[in-house]
Design a protein around this motif. Structure first.
Motif, PDB file in Angstrom:
ATOM      1  N   UNK A  88      -4.680   9.401  -0.996  1.00  0.00           N
ATOM      2  CA  UNK A  88      -5.057   9.186   0.399  1.00  0.00           C
ATOM      3  C   UNK A  88      -5.243   7.696   0.682  1.00  0.00           C
ATOM      4  N   UNK A  89      -5.781   6.962  -0.266  1.00  0.00           N
ATOM      5  CA  UNK A  89      -5.926   5.508  -0.099  1.00  0.00           C
ATOM      6  C   UNK A  89      -4.551   4.857  -0.016  1.00  0.00           C
ATOM      7  N   UNK A  90      -3.634   5.266  -0.875  1.00  0.00           N
ATOM      8  CA  UNK A  90      -2.280   4.697  -0.845  1.00  0.00           C
ATOM      9  C   UNK A  90      -1.603   5.008   0.488  1.00  0.00           C
ATOM     10  N   UNK A  91      -1.750   6.246   0.954  1.00  0.00           N
ATOM     11  CA  UNK A  91      -1.173   6.626   2.247  1.00  0.00           C
ATOM     12  C   UNK A  91      -1.798   5.809   3.374  1.00  0.00           C
ATOM     13  N   UNK A  92      -3.098   5.655   3.331  1.00  0.00           N
ATOM     14  CA  UNK A  92      -3.824   4.871   4.324  1.00  0.00           C
ATOM     15  C   UNK A  92      -3.280   3.437   4.394  1.00  0.00           C
TER      16      UNK A  92
END
Length: 178
Positions: free
Chosen positions: A10-14
């Motif tokens: 989710x951090x990478x997507x963010x």
């Protein structure tokens, strides 16, 4: 998928989506980015600003976690908003710089968090002063859900201004399984 893997995905997507969103927004003149478009936070700039405000508020709350995450020390040099629509930057370029710093903070935090931290409750006060105590992992997921919600609004506003964001799905970052 384990929860830490999910958090880091989710951090990478963010980070990926925010970089693309700001790149797209900066193709427009400042006057187009700031024009009232009838969205909850008015303009493209207002919507992106709200996302930064909310992230600052939530990251500030995360400083109350018993683990005392070192990554959150980066907040010491950042604004501490008290309103969900508090302006943080004069223009999209200044806001983009803040966004990059927030995303770096989230990336560092995700690397520092351990499995045992996720189930610990986090006590905080909301913007109206009401006390809450909730599961930390659920609060982390709320941050990303909130971002996705408002980035969806921002991509709609960009489309209305003639800018196509292309693929915005998390699916683009999920690798194929052998």
């Amino acid at each position: 998928m384990q929860r830490l893997e999910h958090l880091r995905q989710m951090v990478a997507y963010n980070t990926w989506m925010n970089a693309r969103l700001y790149e797209a927004a900066q193709t427009l003149p400042d006057s187009e980015i700031s024009v009232e478009r009838g969205a909850f936070f008015g303009s493209i700039l207002g919507t992106l600003n709200h996302l930064a405000v909310a992230d600052l508020i939530w990251l500030g709350r995360y400083t109350g976690h018993p683990a005392g995450f070192a990554a959150l020390q980066a907040l010491d040099s950042l604004p501490r908003p008290s309103r969900l629509n508090q302006p943080l930057a004069a223009d999209i370029r200044e806001l983009a710089d803040l966004r990059t710093r927030l995303d770096a903070c989230l990336e560092a935090l995700a690397q520092e968090i351990r499995e045992e931290h996720l189930d610990q409750p986090l006590s905080y006060r909301n913007t109206q002063g009401a006390e809450a105590r909730k599961n930390f992992f659920a609060l982390l997921m709320h941050l990303f859900n909130h971002q996705t919600h408002h980035r969806g609004q921002a991509t709609t506003l960009l489309m209305q201004a003639g800018v196509d964001m292309g693929v915005t799905d998390l699916l683009a970052l999920i690798p194929n399984h052998p």
